[in-house]
Design a protein around this motif. Structure first.
Motif, PDB file in Angstrom:
ATOM      1  N   ASN A  74       0.741  -1.219  -0.173  1.00 45.55           N
ATOM      2  CA  ASN A  74       0.009   0.137   0.070  1.00 45.55           C
ATOM      3  C   ASN A  74       0.781   1.438   0.010  1.00 45.55           C
ATOM      4  OD1 ASN A  74      -2.422  -1.350  -0.211  1.00 45.55           O
ATOM      5  ND2 ASN A  74      -2.435  -1.498   2.075  1.00 45.55           N
ATOM      6  N   ARG A  75       2.076   1.162   0.226  1.00 43.74           N
ATOM      7  CA  ARG A  75       2.945   2.321   0.232  1.00 43.74           C
ATOM      8  C   ARG A  75       3.187   2.840  -1.176  1.00 43.74           C
ATOM      9  NH1 ARG A  75       6.495  -0.482   4.623  1.00 43.74           N
ATOM     10  NH2 ARG A  75       5.349   0.089   6.633  1.00 43.74           N
ATOM     11  N   GLY A  76       3.030   1.792  -2.152  1.00 42.75           N
ATOM     12  CA  GLY A  76       3.288   2.209  -3.509  1.00 42.75           C
ATOM     13  C   GLY A  76       2.411   3.409  -3.847  1.00 42.75           C
ATOM     14  N   LYS A  77       2.903   4.533  -4.469  1.00 41.11           N
ATOM     15  CA  LYS A  77       1.960   5.258  -4.961  1.00 41.11           C
ATOM     16  C   LYS A  77       1.642   5.426  -6.432  1.00 41.11           C
ATOM     17  CE  LYS A  77       4.501   9.020  -2.277  1.00 41.11           C
ATOM     18  NZ  LYS A  77       5.384  10.345  -2.312  1.00 41.11           N
ATOM     19  N   THR A  78       2.262   4.582  -7.156  1.00 42.23           N
ATOM     20  CA  THR A  78       1.810   4.198  -8.442  1.00 42.23           C
ATOM     21  C   THR A  78       1.417   2.647  -8.434  1.00 42.23           C
ATOM     22  OG1 THR A  78       3.902   3.837  -9.376  1.00 42.23           O
ATOM     23  CG2 THR A  78       3.116   6.051  -9.404  1.00 42.23           C
ATOM     24  N   ALA A  79       0.897   2.215  -9.767  1.00 35.91           N
ATOM     25  CA  ALA A  79       0.678   0.978  -9.764  1.00 35.91           C
ATOM     26  C   ALA A  79       1.999   0.193 -10.150  1.00 35.91           C
ATOM     27  CB  ALA A  79      -0.439   0.723 -11.162  1.00 35.91           C
ATOM     28  N   VAL A  80       2.888   0.827 -10.810  1.00 36.53           N
ATOM     29  CA  VAL A  80       4.222   0.244 -10.930  1.00 36.53           C
ATOM     30  C   VAL A  80       5.052   0.066  -9.916  1.00 36.53           C
ATOM     31  CG1 VAL A  80       6.272   0.552 -12.133  1.00 36.53           C
ATOM     32  CG2 VAL A  80       4.412   1.059 -13.456  1.00 36.53           C
ATOM     33  N   ASP A  81       4.810   0.999  -8.744  1.00 34.41           N
ATOM     34  CA  ASP A  81       5.491   0.872  -7.456  1.00 34.41           C
ATOM     35  C   ASP A  81       4.900  -0.414  -6.750  1.00 34.41           C
ATOM     36  OD1 ASP A  81       7.113   3.004  -7.906  1.00 34.41           O
ATOM     37  OD2 ASP A  81       5.711   4.579  -7.085  1.00 34.41           O
ATOM     38  N   ARG A  82       3.390  -0.531  -6.954  1.00 34.81           N
ATOM     39  CA  ARG A  82       2.907  -1.749  -6.179  1.00 34.81           C
ATOM     40  C   ARG A  82       3.100  -2.853  -6.728  1.00 34.81           C
ATOM     41  NH1 ARG A  82      -1.161   2.608  -6.010  1.00 34.81           N
ATOM     42  NH2 ARG A  82      -2.123   1.727  -7.777  1.00 34.81           N
ATOM     43  N   LEU A  83       3.419  -2.920  -8.106  1.00 34.51           N
ATOM     44  CA  LEU A  83       3.651  -4.233  -8.811  1.00 34.51           C
ATOM     45  C   LEU A  83       5.077  -4.625  -8.388  1.00 34.51           C
ATOM     46  CD1 LEU A  83       3.296  -6.741 -10.379  1.00 34.51           C
ATOM     47  CD2 LEU A  83       4.423  -4.934 -12.420  1.00 34.51           C
ATOM     48  N   ILE A  84       6.117  -3.602  -8.190  1.00 34.09           N
ATOM     49  CA  ILE A  84       7.525  -4.009  -7.718  1.00 34.09           C
ATOM     50  C   ILE A  84       7.507  -4.512  -6.191  1.00 34.09           C
ATOM     51  CG2 ILE A  84       9.659  -2.837  -7.185  1.00 34.09           C
ATOM     52  CD1 ILE A  84       9.271  -0.866  -9.524  1.00 34.09           C
ATOM     53  N   ALA A  85       6.610  -3.871  -5.515  1.00 35.07           N
ATOM     54  CA  ALA A  85       6.474  -4.666  -3.984  1.00 35.07           C
ATOM     55  C   ALA A  85       6.125  -6.009  -3.998  1.00 35.07           C
ATOM     56  CB  ALA A  85       5.627  -3.359  -3.175  1.00 35.07           C
ATOM     57  N   VAL A  86       4.829  -6.184  -4.867  1.00 31.26           N
ATOM     58  CA  VAL A  86       4.610  -7.556  -5.197  1.00 31.26           C
ATOM     59  C   VAL A  86       5.483  -8.372  -5.394  1.00 31.26           C
ATOM     60  CG1 VAL A  86       2.872  -8.902  -6.190  1.00 31.26           C
ATOM     61  CG2 VAL A  86       2.142  -6.790  -5.378  1.00 31.26           C
ATOM     62  N   VAL A  87       6.261  -8.143  -6.469  1.00 27.26           N
ATOM     63  CA  VAL A  87       7.555  -8.786  -6.988  1.00 27.26           C
ATOM     64  C   VAL A  87       8.459  -9.373  -6.097  1.00 27.26           C
ATOM     65  CG1 VAL A  87       9.439  -8.844  -8.743  1.00 27.26           C
ATOM     66  CG2 VAL A  87       7.337  -8.116  -9.446  1.00 27.26           C
ATOM     67  N   ALA A  88       8.835  -8.157  -5.111  1.00 26.87           N
ATOM     68  CA  ALA A  88       9.737  -8.324  -4.004  1.00 26.87           C
ATOM     69  C   ALA A  88       9.215  -9.342  -3.189  1.00 26.87           C
ATOM     70  CB  ALA A  88      10.229  -7.312  -3.349  1.00 26.87           C
ATOM     71  N   TRP A  89       7.875  -9.357  -2.789  1.00 27.69           N
ATOM     72  CA  TRP A  89       7.125 -10.060  -2.004  1.00 27.69           C
ATOM     73  C   TRP A  89       7.194 -11.647  -2.493  1.00 27.69           C
ATOM     74  CZ3 TRP A  89       2.677 -12.880  -2.858  1.00 27.69           C
ATOM     75  CH2 TRP A  89       2.067 -13.578  -1.809  1.00 27.69           C
ATOM     76  N   SER A  90       6.844 -11.660  -3.568  1.00 29.46           N
ATOM     77  CA  SER A  90       6.785 -13.081  -4.331  1.00 29.46           C
ATOM     78  C   SER A  90       8.180 -13.766  -4.136  1.00 29.46           C
ATOM     79  CB  SER A  90       6.367 -12.944  -5.756  1.00 29.46           C
ATOM     80  OG  SER A  90       6.516 -14.116  -6.459  1.00 29.46           O
ATOM     81  N   ILE A  91       9.275 -13.234  -4.337  1.00 29.56           N
ATOM     82  CA  ILE A  91      10.460 -13.707  -4.231  1.00 29.56           C
ATOM     83  C   ILE A  91      10.784 -14.124  -2.914  1.00 29.56           C
ATOM     84  CG2 ILE A  91      13.117 -13.220  -4.704  1.00 29.56           C
ATOM     85  CD1 ILE A  91      12.270 -11.102  -7.122  1.00 29.56           C
TER      86      ILE A  91
END
Length: 396
Positions: A98-115
């Motif tokens: 939820n800290r991601g300000k843009t959709a790209v930021d949130r996807l990057i956070a999801v990628v990091a979590w997935s890894i």
């Protein structure tokens, strides 16, 4: 292996289970206990035993239902392995969504979590195949996680996790298929993972890499294959490729991850990902060539602790730490004859329950999920409750 061990008496009406029981959840896999560093499971001794076990198995055979002697079991259920990849992190990965300000930021956070859900695995040992209806219910802060084994043949595990504060939900439905090739075993984690960020109206669907267990020429384990993470609403996609070590097992090119983030509609590449899942991964922004670290395994999956019991009275009899506690203790003590007896008790209990259902003409159904299967869609596991309640077991 360091573990939390609590002995207590749990009184049940069933005379078969009216005995002193052991609750045991072992410490999760982390960078401190990587697969090739455990002296108890090093080749060549364990390698010879594994090859002996598989000597009559034909290449291409499915090993999902292969019964293993306790010496080949790690002291935990597959259900716990799935769960600890979610709740066992040294830093709060979930709040980053939820800290991601843009959709790209949130996807990057999801990628990091997935890894971060990719963990080191020991060579030569495997978790228990969960019993039908086995559960695992744990809370980490505001994140409540519930798993249930919704099918035994084939082994299907369902996960539901909710965070009321962050308004986040996870739903997994996993079906593990293990194939023997002659020189290795590849465990294919079939099914899908959903992550829902309700504050942003975004649903991310992703799969899992496969676990490769090599016997020859150098024994070891690797996560391999392609992972796709897709946001259904924004059309943003991350594609990752997990690469195994070389044939001779050189570390330099092992545990590598490469990938990209792109817009599925325009096909425009937004960033390139590179690194190793057991160290760091970086993202290179294609617009300005800026490179930054998006994941640091040492920070996330180090210094992990086993869950602890906060509310003993409300631990379910189906909890994995109770179902397998006696067997896990024997394995940790290397009491192999007692371990065989303990495993036989668990298996015979399952047969007894099956006979009881058949005699009454009853069919078993999950308590926490609605489950369906089709050839086109595969397994689908929908949680019955909208939110997962607080658990009597917690992790810090």
């Amino acid at each position: 292996m360091i573990c939390v061990l609590i002995k207590y008496c749990l009184r049940l009406s069933d005379t078969y289970l009216s005995m002193a029981r052991i609750f045991l959840l072992t410490k999760p896999f982390s960078l401190e206990n990587q697969s090739d560093s455990d002296e108890n499971h090093k080749a060549p001794n364990i390698l010879r035993q594994v090859l002996s076990l598989l000597k009559n198995v034909r290449p291409g055979s499915d090993l999902s239902c292969l019964k293993l002697p306790p010496v080949f079991n790690m002291p935990k259920s597959q259900l716990q392995c799935y769960a600890e990849s979610v709740y066992c992190t040294a830093v709060d990965m979930v709040s980053n969504f939820n800290r991601g300000k843009t959709a790209v930021d949130r996807l990057i956070a999801v990628v990091a979590w997935s890894i971060s859900t990719t963990r080191p695995v020991r060579f030569g040992v495997a978790p228990y195949n969960p019993t039908l209806g086995e559960t695992h219910h744990v809370s980490k802060g505001n994140l409540n996680i519930l798993l249930e084994q919704v099918s035994h043949h084939p082994p299907v595990s369902a996960l539901h996790a909710t965070d009321d504060k962050e308004n986040i939900e996870m739903i997994w439905c996993h079906f593990l298929v293990s194939k023997f090739t002659g020189t290795s075993v590849e465990g294919q984690v079939q099914g899908k993972r959903q992550l829902k960020l309700h504050n942003h109206g975004e649903t991310y669907e992703m799969n899992s890499p496969n676990l490769l267990i090599r016997f020859l020429p150098v024994p070891g384990t690797d996560w391999v294959g392609n992972v796709s993470i897709r946001c259904l609403e924004t059309g943003l996609v991350a594609e990752l490729n997990y690469t195994s070590q070389s044939f001779f097992g050189f570390r330099s090119n092992g545990r590598q991850v490469k990938g990209k983030i792109f817009d599925a509609l325009s096909k425009k590449i937004l960033g390139k990902i590179e690194g190793h899942w057991d160290s760091t991964l970086t993202l290179k922004n294609t617009s300005d060539s800026e490179v930054r670290v998006i994941y640091d395994a040492k920070q996330v999956i180090s210094r992990l602790q086993a869950p602890i019991v906060k509310d003993l009275e409300n631990v379910w009899p189906t909890e994995t730490g109770l179902v397998w506690g006696g067997l896990s203790q024997r394995i940790l003590n290397k009491e192999w004859e007692k371990a065989r007896q303990a495993k036989k008790i668990v298996e015979e209990r399952q047969r007894e329950l099956l006979r009881e259902r058949e005699s009454k003409g009853e069919s078993w159904s999950p308590k926490h999920f609605k489950v369906s299967y089709s050839k086109e869609q595969g397994w689908d596991c929908s949680p019955i409750q909208r939110q997962v309640p607080n658990a009597p077991i917690i992790t810090l």
